[in-house]
Structures are given as structure tokens and as C-alpha cells.
Scaffold this motif. Structure first.
Motif, PDB file in Angstrom:
ATOM      1  N   VAL A   1     -13.021  -6.153  -6.237  1.00 46.12           N
ATOM      2  CA  VAL A   1     -14.219  -5.333  -6.051  1.00 46.12           C
ATOM      3  C   VAL A   1     -14.648  -5.427  -4.589  1.00 46.12           C
ATOM      4  CG1 VAL A   1     -14.923  -5.684  -8.440  1.00 46.12           C
ATOM      5  CG2 VAL A   1     -15.835  -7.202  -6.665  1.00 46.12           C
ATOM      6  N   ASP A   2     -15.523  -4.524  -4.160  1.00 47.98           N
ATOM      7  CA  ASP A   2     -15.897  -4.498  -2.744  1.00 47.98           C
ATOM      8  C   ASP A   2     -16.893  -5.613  -2.419  1.00 47.98           C
ATOM      9  OD1 ASP A   2     -18.550  -3.615  -3.340  1.00 47.98           O
ATOM     10  OD2 ASP A   2     -17.904  -1.533  -3.316  1.00 47.98           O
ATOM     11  N   ALA A   3     -17.194  -5.764  -1.144  1.00 48.94           N
ATOM     12  CA  ALA A   3     -18.007  -6.883  -0.678  1.00 48.94           C
ATOM     13  C   ALA A   3     -19.407  -6.878  -1.293  1.00 48.94           C
ATOM     14  CB  ALA A   3     -18.093  -6.864   0.845  1.00 48.94           C
ATOM     15  N   ASN A   4     -20.032  -5.706  -1.380  1.00 47.68           N
ATOM     16  CA  ASN A   4     -21.365  -5.640  -1.970  1.00 47.68           C
ATOM     17  C   ASN A   4     -21.338  -6.053  -3.436  1.00 47.68           C
ATOM     18  OD1 ASN A   4     -22.561  -4.768   0.407  1.00 47.68           O
ATOM     19  ND2 ASN A   4     -22.318  -2.594  -0.085  1.00 47.68           N
ATOM     20  N   ALA A   5     -20.304  -5.626  -4.152  1.00 45.55           N
ATOM     21  CA  ALA A   5     -20.178  -5.989  -5.565  1.00 45.55           C
ATOM     22  C   ALA A   5     -19.929  -7.486  -5.716  1.00 45.55           C
ATOM     23  CB  ALA A   5     -19.057  -5.193  -6.220  1.00 45.55           C
ATOM     24  N   GLN A   6     -19.137  -8.062  -4.817  1.00 47.27           N
ATOM     25  CA  GLN A   6     -18.911  -9.509  -4.865  1.00 47.27           C
ATOM     26  C   GLN A   6     -20.234 -10.261  -4.802  1.00 47.27           C
ATOM     27  OE1 GLN A   6     -16.276 -10.159  -1.562  1.00 47.27           O
ATOM     28  NE2 GLN A   6     -14.422  -9.661  -2.714  1.00 47.27           N
ATOM     29  N   GLU A   7     -21.078  -9.867  -3.857  1.00 47.12           N
ATOM     30  CA  GLU A   7     -22.371 -10.535  -3.705  1.00 47.12           C
ATOM     31  C   GLU A   7     -23.244 -10.314  -4.931  1.00 47.12           C
ATOM     32  OE1 GLU A   7     -26.275 -10.578  -0.741  1.00 47.12           O
ATOM     33  OE2 GLU A   7     -24.376  -9.706  -0.053  1.00 47.12           O
ATOM     34  N   SER A   8     -23.268  -9.087  -5.444  1.00 44.02           N
ATOM     35  CA  SER A   8     -24.087  -8.779  -6.612  1.00 44.02           C
ATOM     36  C   SER A   8     -23.637  -9.585  -7.829  1.00 44.02           C
ATOM     37  CB  SER A   8     -24.022  -7.281  -6.918  1.00 44.02           C
ATOM     38  OG  SER A   8     -24.673  -6.971  -8.135  1.00 44.02           O
ATOM     39  N   ILE A   9     -22.336  -9.664  -8.043  1.00 42.02           N
ATOM     40  CA  ILE A   9     -21.804 -10.421  -9.183  1.00 42.02           C
ATOM     41  C   ILE A   9     -22.180 -11.893  -9.067  1.00 42.02           C
ATOM     42  CG2 ILE A   9     -19.655 -11.266 -10.234  1.00 42.02           C
ATOM     43  CD1 ILE A   9     -18.469  -8.462  -9.506  1.00 42.02           C
TER      44      ILE A   9
ATOM     45  N   ASP B   1     -25.433 -18.878   1.030  1.00 37.34           N
ATOM     46  CA  ASP B   1     -26.558 -17.945   1.118  1.00 37.34           C
ATOM     47  C   ASP B   1     -27.154 -17.651  -0.255  1.00 37.34           C
ATOM     48  OD1 ASP B   1     -26.231 -17.800   3.845  1.00 37.34           O
ATOM     49  OD2 ASP B   1     -25.156 -15.882   3.815  1.00 37.34           O
ATOM     50  N   LEU B   2     -26.322 -17.729  -1.288  1.00 34.11           N
ATOM     51  CA  LEU B   2     -26.769 -17.451  -2.654  1.00 34.11           C
ATOM     52  C   LEU B   2     -27.219 -18.712  -3.383  1.00 34.11           C
ATOM     53  CD1 LEU B   2     -24.029 -14.841  -3.669  1.00 34.11           C
ATOM     54  CD2 LEU B   2     -26.397 -14.406  -2.987  1.00 34.11           C
ATOM     55  N   ARG B   3     -27.370 -19.801  -2.639  1.00 32.92           N
ATOM     56  CA  ARG B   3     -27.897 -21.063  -3.149  1.00 32.92           C
ATOM     57  C   ARG B   3     -26.956 -21.741  -4.146  1.00 32.92           C
ATOM     58  NH1 ARG B   3     -32.166 -20.315  -6.130  1.00 32.92           N
ATOM     59  NH2 ARG B   3     -31.948 -18.063  -6.318  1.00 32.92           N
ATOM     60  N   PHE B   4     -25.685 -21.780  -3.789  1.00 34.19           N
ATOM     61  CA  PHE B   4     -24.716 -22.602  -4.503  1.00 34.19           C
ATOM     62  C   PHE B   4     -24.329 -23.788  -3.624  1.00 34.19           C
ATOM     63  CE2 PHE B   4     -23.878 -18.586  -6.772  1.00 34.19           C
ATOM     64  CZ  PHE B   4     -23.709 -19.034  -8.079  1.00 34.19           C
ATOM     65  N   GLN B   5     -24.107 -24.923  -4.239  1.00 38.24           N
ATOM     66  CA  GLN B   5     -23.489 -26.067  -3.586  1.00 38.24           C
ATOM     67  C   GLN B   5     -22.029 -26.113  -4.004  1.00 38.24           C
ATOM     68  OE1 GLN B   5     -25.937 -29.373  -4.858  1.00 38.24           O
ATOM     69  NE2 GLN B   5     -27.344 -29.106  -3.144  1.00 38.24           N
ATOM     70  N   VAL B   6     -21.125 -26.226  -3.045  1.00 37.85           N
ATOM     71  CA  VAL B   6     -19.709 -25.984  -3.322  1.00 37.85           C
ATOM     72  C   VAL B   6     -18.848 -27.188  -2.962  1.00 37.85           C
ATOM     73  CG1 VAL B   6     -17.758 -24.434  -2.914  1.00 37.85           C
ATOM     74  CG2 VAL B   6     -20.097 -23.538  -2.804  1.00 37.85           C
ATOM     75  N   THR B   7     -17.922 -27.486  -3.862  1.00 39.72           N
ATOM     76  CA  THR B   7     -16.835 -28.428  -3.606  1.00 39.72           C
ATOM     77  C   THR B   7     -15.533 -27.650  -3.611  1.00 39.72           C
ATOM     78  OG1 THR B   7     -18.026 -30.219  -4.724  1.00 39.72           O
ATOM     79  CG2 THR B   7     -15.651 -30.502  -4.422  1.00 39.72           C
ATOM     80  N   ILE B   8     -14.638 -27.963  -2.679  1.00 38.12           N
ATOM     81  CA  ILE B   8     -13.379 -27.220  -2.549  1.00 38.12           C
ATOM     82  C   ILE B   8     -12.213 -28.084  -3.006  1.00 38.12           C
ATOM     83  CG2 ILE B   8     -11.874 -25.940  -0.981  1.00 38.12           C
ATOM     84  CD1 ILE B   8     -14.253 -25.855   0.965  1.00 38.12           C
ATOM     85  N   ARG B   9     -11.310 -27.480  -3.765  1.00 39.58           N
ATOM     86  CA  ARG B   9     -10.071 -28.154  -4.127  1.00 39.58           C
ATOM     87  C   ARG B   9      -8.890 -27.229  -3.848  1.00 39.58           C
ATOM     88  NH1 ARG B   9     -11.147 -31.317  -9.870  1.00 39.58           N
ATOM     89  NH2 ARG B   9     -12.793 -32.708  -9.092  1.00 39.58           N
ATOM     90  N   PRO B  10      -7.825 -27.737  -3.248  1.00 39.26           N
ATOM     91  CA  PRO B  10      -6.607 -26.933  -3.115  1.00 39.26           C
ATOM     92  C   PRO B  10      -6.125 -26.539  -4.511  1.00 39.26           C
ATOM     93  CG  PRO B  10      -6.473 -28.921  -1.786  1.00 39.26           C
ATOM     94  CD  PRO B  10      -7.679 -29.078  -2.667  1.00 39.26           C
ATOM     95  N   MET B  11      -5.591 -25.351  -4.628  1.00 43.99           N
ATOM     96  CA  MET B  11      -5.211 -24.847  -5.946  1.00 43.99           C
ATOM     97  C   MET B  11      -3.888 -24.103  -5.877  1.00 43.99           C
ATOM     98  SD  MET B  11      -5.671 -24.541  -9.135  1.00 43.99           S
ATOM     99  CE  MET B  11      -6.893 -25.806  -8.992  1.00 43.99           C
TER     100      MET B  11
END
Length: 240
Positions: free
Chosen positions: A143-151, A213-223
């Protein structure tokens, strides 16, 4: 290593949905590390309400239901020693745009329709139920960038306290490996749905900025490994 018997147990229900559905399920569950990673690292709690965005033919549901049943019967001799006991979700709500995939999911998981539901719809507008875990594996780049943010805003709103978003992405800054991922995803899109819309990709840093920006705290894992080294699993929890 993922036991062959676990893969066979999870993919067996797709025999009723046709040879393609069965072979696709067997290959995907065997080759994609995402499914084993969910179990090995206890990323889904027992009794969770799961929202599966871009659920396809329902492989996540089949994997979790199959793992729980197989563990119950064979844990003493075959369950991987380092894996915790698999969760049994309270409910799984899957949404996908492709009618054929939703039909396959419903056929394969019809024995579990009391707790597993599949909806044919567009994740950009389909209602999201309240959830403890939201899965978005290889779907937001369609989906496009705006939809990504909305979702993602709507995901934040539907997650209850302590909930988590498990978002797998391909890091667009990962060079030729990212280009290969995009080529594969484009081919899968055409093969499964006949659609040929472009892909909207972001670098790992850009995904982290958006989620922050959307107020998530994120942990990254290689996948991923080898040619799929660009894949990342972003474990995102609402910060408030």
C-alpha cells in the motif's frame, strides 16, 4: 531446526483446499523463518486475540493451531528442547484482499471456525477488532505511504494495554538483497492476485521514525539469512 512432523501437521488441513494450497503451505512453513521464530521466542502469549493483516490463506492460524495440537500429542519426544510450549490463541481474525486465498483459509481452518475468522477485505478500510497481537508480515509495502501510516495508527488504537505489533519488513537500504526481496514480492503479488501495483518500501531507519512518530517503542530482530538478509522483524509496543 523445525521438525518435519510439525510442518506436516500444520499444512495437512490445506489438502482439502487443493494441491496448490497444500504445496504452498508446506513450502512456506518450511522455508520462511518467521513462523519458527514466533514459537521459538514466545512472541505470542497464550490466550491472545490475534489480528492477522494480509493473512493470505491463513498460514499463521494453521501454524499456531497445528503447533498446539502437535505439542499436546508429541511434546515428550519431538518438540524442540529450547522452545517454550506453543500458545493457543483465544481468537484469530485474518483480513486479506484476495478472495481465492480467503476461500482456501476458510476451507483449511473450518474445524476451528469458532475461534478463527477470515474476512475478504482491504486492510486500508476494513474494521480492526481489539487485539493483543497484530501481525503484519510482508504486507504494508503493498500500500502507499499514506495508507501505511493510517493502518499503523489504527493498529495502535486497536491494541489493548500490553499489546504488540509484529511487523516484518524488508530494509530498503540493504542493497541488492532488498532489490531481490522486492522482485520476489512483486512476483508473488502477480501470481496470487493478478495485481501489479507498485511497492512502497522504506529503509529500516524510516520505519523506525514512522513508528516512533506514532508512539510505538520498537525492538529490532534480524529475520532472514542469505539472500533474504534484508528482512527485519520490528516488535512494536504502544508507548501510550
Amino acid at each position: 531446526m523445525v521438525p518435519n512432523a510439525l510442518i506436516e501437521t500444520a499444512s495437512r488441513p490445506y489438502r482439502a483446499a487443493g494441491r496448490f494450497a497444500w504445496h504452498f503451505a508446506s513450502a512456506k512453513l518450511r522455508l520462511d523463518p518467521f513462523f519458527a521464530h514466533l514459537l521459538a521466542h514466545e512472541l505470542i502469549p497464550d490466550g491472545a486475540r490475534i489480528l492477522d493483516l494480509g493473512c493470505g490463506q491463513g498460514l499463521l492460524a494453521a501454524w499456531l493451531v497445528g503447533a498446539h495440537a502437535w505439542h499436546r500429542h508429541d511434546a515428550g519426544r519431538a518438540w524442540p528442547a529450547r522452545w517454550p510450549a506453543p500458545p493457543m490463541p483465544r481468537s484469530i481474525h485474518g483480513i486479506d484482499l484476495t478472495p481465492r486465498d480467503v476461500d482456501r483459509a476458510r476451507i483449511a481452518l473450518q474445524a476451528h471456525e469458532s475461534c478463527v475468522r477470515f474476512v475478504c477485505g482491504d486492510i486500508r478500510v476494513a474494521p480492526f477488532p481489539q487485539a493483543d497481537v497484530v501481525i503484519a508480515c510482508d504486507v504494508l509495502h503493498y500500500v502507499d505511504a499514506n495508507a501505511q501510516e493510517s493502518i499503523l495508527r489504527r493498529v495502535h488504537a486497536c491494541l489493548d494495554a500490553g499489546g504488540v505489533l509484529l511487523l516484518r519488513i524488508s530494509d530498503a537500504a540493504a542493497g541488492w538483497r532488498a532489490s531481490l526481496d522486492r522482485a520476489v514480492d512483486f512476483g508473488v503479488q502477480v501470481a496470487r492476485s493478478g495485481r501489479t501495483s507498485g511497492l512502497t518500501v522504506r529503509s529500516e531507519a524510516q520505519w523506525l521514525t514512522l513508528l516512533g512518530d506514532l508512539r510505538f517503542q520498537v525492538t529490532i530482530r534480524p529475520m532472514g539469512h542469505g539472500t533474504h538478509h534484508a528482512n527485519r522483524l520490528l516488535i512494536a509496543r504502544p508507548a501510550g
